[in-house]
Enzyme design. Structure first.
Site, PDB file in Angstrom:
ATOM      1  N   ASN A 148       0.811  -1.091  -0.132  1.00 22.76           N
ATOM      2  CA  ASN A 148       0.093  -0.123  -0.204  1.00 22.76           C
ATOM      3  C   ASN A 148       0.821   1.342   0.059  1.00 22.76           C
ATOM      4  OD1 ASN A 148       0.203  -1.356   2.596  1.00 22.76           O
ATOM      5  ND2 ASN A 148      -0.216   0.496   3.537  1.00 22.76           N
ATOM      6  N   GLN A 182      -4.871  -3.778  -2.268  1.00 22.52           N
ATOM      7  CA  GLN A 182      -4.426  -2.663  -3.217  1.00 22.52           C
ATOM      8  C   GLN A 182      -4.360  -3.152  -4.689  1.00 22.52           C
ATOM      9  OE1 GLN A 182      -3.696   0.732  -2.697  1.00 22.52           O
ATOM     10  NE2 GLN A 182      -4.107   0.413  -0.512  1.00 22.52           N
ATOM     11  N   SER A 202     -11.079  -5.007   0.224  1.00 26.41           N
ATOM     12  CA  SER A 202     -11.805  -4.005   0.861  1.00 26.41           C
ATOM     13  C   SER A 202     -12.605  -3.251  -0.163  1.00 26.41           C
ATOM     14  CB  SER A 202     -10.752  -3.205   1.918  1.00 26.41           C
ATOM     15  OG  SER A 202     -11.710  -2.315   2.426  1.00 26.41           O
ATOM     16  N   CYS A 328      -2.353   5.160   8.316  1.00 25.33           N
ATOM     17  CA  CYS A 328      -1.952   4.700   9.836  1.00 25.33           C
ATOM     18  C   CYS A 328      -0.856   5.115  10.418  1.00 25.33           C
ATOM     19  CB  CYS A 328      -2.412   3.275   9.785  1.00 25.33           C
ATOM     20  SG  CYS A 328      -3.371   2.628   8.589  1.00 25.33           S
TER      21      CYS A 328
HETATM   22  C1  LIG Z   1      -6.486  -0.015   3.362  1.00 24.38           C
HETATM   23  C2  LIG Z   1      -5.842  -1.242   3.679  1.00 24.38           C
HETATM   24  C3  LIG Z   1      -6.018  -2.397   4.526  1.00 24.38           C
HETATM   25  C4  LIG Z   1      -7.287  -2.133   5.754  1.00 24.38           C
HETATM   26  O1  LIG Z   1      -8.612  -2.054   4.875  1.00 24.38           O
HETATM   27  P1  LIG Z   1      -9.766  -1.646   5.851  1.00 24.38           P
HETATM   28  O2  LIG Z   1     -10.815  -2.030   4.860  1.00 24.38           O
HETATM   29  O3  LIG Z   1      -9.704   0.063   5.796  1.00 24.38           O
HETATM   30  O4  LIG Z   1      -9.838  -2.089   7.128  1.00 24.38           O
HETATM   31  C5  LIG Z   1      -5.532  -3.520   4.542  1.00 24.38           C
HETATM   32  N1  LIG Z   1      -4.627  -4.052   3.850  1.00 24.38           N
HETATM   33  C6  LIG Z   1      -4.119  -3.122   2.949  1.00 24.38           C
HETATM   34  C7  LIG Z   1      -2.976  -3.424   1.903  1.00 24.38           C
HETATM   35  C8  LIG Z   1      -4.621  -1.721   2.707  1.00 24.38           C
HETATM   36  O5  LIG Z   1      -4.289  -0.857   1.875  1.00 24.38           O
END
Ligand SMILES: *Cc1c(COP(=O)(O)O)cnc(C)c1O
Length: 387
Positions: A148, A182, A202, A328
């Site tokens: 990410n 991602q 997600s 984060c």
């Molecule tokens: C954003 C992200 C997450 C977390 O996803 P959420 O749905 O926001 O909890 C986990 N892994 C990666 C690689 C991300 O980019």
């Protein structure tokens, strides 16, 4: 001033058609999808349809999809679920998203044997390092598909194939998980080709609503639940279905399968390559992560003698939204664990900036960004104590 959003790896703007699809499920078909009356059935039909769309996309069966509140929950459920007895060995990487990394560290504290593989300097995982780390009691291998922060992509299908081969000679089978949040928009997500047992995705990273995610779990895989309650999602994830969000998630996945999806990626790639080319013309600027094995929307730049945070704030004043790493990690003063794991010196890791593109970005925005970047870098260096 028109604002520019270059932080699509943190979250994306919801697609209009996704929003439209969701609205009836707030007030018309508001039933509890677990109720037997018609209100419930209508809601349930929507949930099942979304599940069907997502299963087609992943090339699996609908009953292999579990809805969650997002990838954080998916990853926690998978890692904690496999190691609910805190026994055995886990292999993961040093540059996972915090929701995998911190869960792995928690499991380590509780007695699980954990191997954290370091990525190569270019931000790609060497599969040989994973295979060499496998032990008699290895139960799970969890490797992210695309990172990410630096957008580098690992060869999940290759790792999956090798694990499958090893499993044929093993009594204690190794499960294979990938965090594909991602990669989902950009790469092949066919689980039969990836040969994974678990895949996390997600919705809000792919123009869907926030607070909804899912994971693929291969049929007949055993997993202890994190929570207890109703029968939803085979008891693995109890709780009333978030029907509007599920509908939106399904629609967002459907958009990825649409005809013009390839074109959208091509457009992002052009903008990405323009920004990389122009940024590297500035003195003391380098690209973090492999030039080729990276997502079409990711640019991660290293600025010598500049504080990433200062640059971020300066760009923000000019109406341009970027990131210094994952959302984060910002707000904390420590340098990005991703960049450090790639062997980048802490002072340089502090001078990094992530530009993550989305389908709504334009070449005009990229041009304005480059002009603003050159100006901001010049100003910051003028006052730099390093000069
Ligand atoms: C954003 C992200 C997450 C977390 O996803 P959420 O749905 O926001 O909890 C986990 N892994 C990666 C690689 C991300 O980019």
């Amino acid at each position: 001033m028109k604002r520019i959003y270059f932080d699509n790896a943190a979250t994306t703007k919801i697609d209009e058609s996704v929003m439209k699809a969701m609205i009836p499920y707030f007030n018309l078909e508001f039933g509890n999808a677990s109720s037997i009356h018609e209100f419930g059935q209508k809601a349930e039909a929507g949930v099942l349809n979304a599940k069907y769309i997502i299963s087609k996309f992943l090339n699996c069966k609908p009953n292999e999809i579990i809805f969650t509140s997002g990838a954080t929950e998916s990853n926690n459920t998978i890692l904690q679920g496999v190691f609910s007895d805190f026994k055995g060995h886990l292999i993961t990487t040093m540059f996972e998203h915090p929701c995998v990394l911190e869960t792995a560290k928690y499991l380590l504290r509780r007695g699980v044997d954990v191997t954290f593989i370091a990525p190569e300097k270019n931000g790609v995982i060497d599969p040989q390092k994973i295979f060499r780390a496998i032990k008699e009691d290895t139960r799970l291998v969890s490797i992210m598909y695309a990172n990410n922060e630096v957008g580098t992509v690992s060869n999940i299908a290759h790792i999956g194939k090798k694990i499958e081969e090893l499993n044929q000679k093993r009594i204690n089978k190794i499960l294979f998980h990938t965090d594909a949040v991602q990669a989902c928009y950009f790469r092949d997500m066919d689980v039969k080709k990836l040969r994974t047992d678990f895949v996390s995705i997600s919705s809000h990273k792919i123009y869907g609503p926030k607070g909804i995610g899912a994971f693929f779990m291969r049929e007949h895989t055993k997993l202890s639940p994190l929570m207890y309650g109703g029968h939803q999602e085979y008891g693995i994830r109890p709780g009333t279905y978030n029907v509007p969000a599920i509908i939106g998630f399904g629609k967002a996945i459907q958009l990825i399968s649409s005809k013009n999806h390839k074109k959208t990626i091509e457009k992002m790639k052009k903008i990405r390559d323009f920004i990389i080319k122009e940024s590297l013309k500035i003195k003391g600027v380098f690209l973090n992560g492999d030039r080729e094995q990276r997502l079409e929307n990711n640019i991660n730049l290293l600025f010598e003698n500049i504080e990433g945070e200062s640059l971020l704030l300066k760009l923000d004043l000019e109406g341009i939204a970027c990131s210094t790493g994952s959302a984060c990690a910002s707000g904390s003063l420590s340098a990005s664990h991703v960049l450090l794991s790639m062997g980048i010196k802490p002072e340089n890791a502090h001078g990094s900036l992530r530009i993550s593109l989305g389908k709504y970005n334009t070449m005009e925005e990229a041009e304005r960004f480059i002009i603003t970047l050159k100006k901001s870098v010049g100003q910051l260096r003028e006052f730099s104590p390093f000069k």
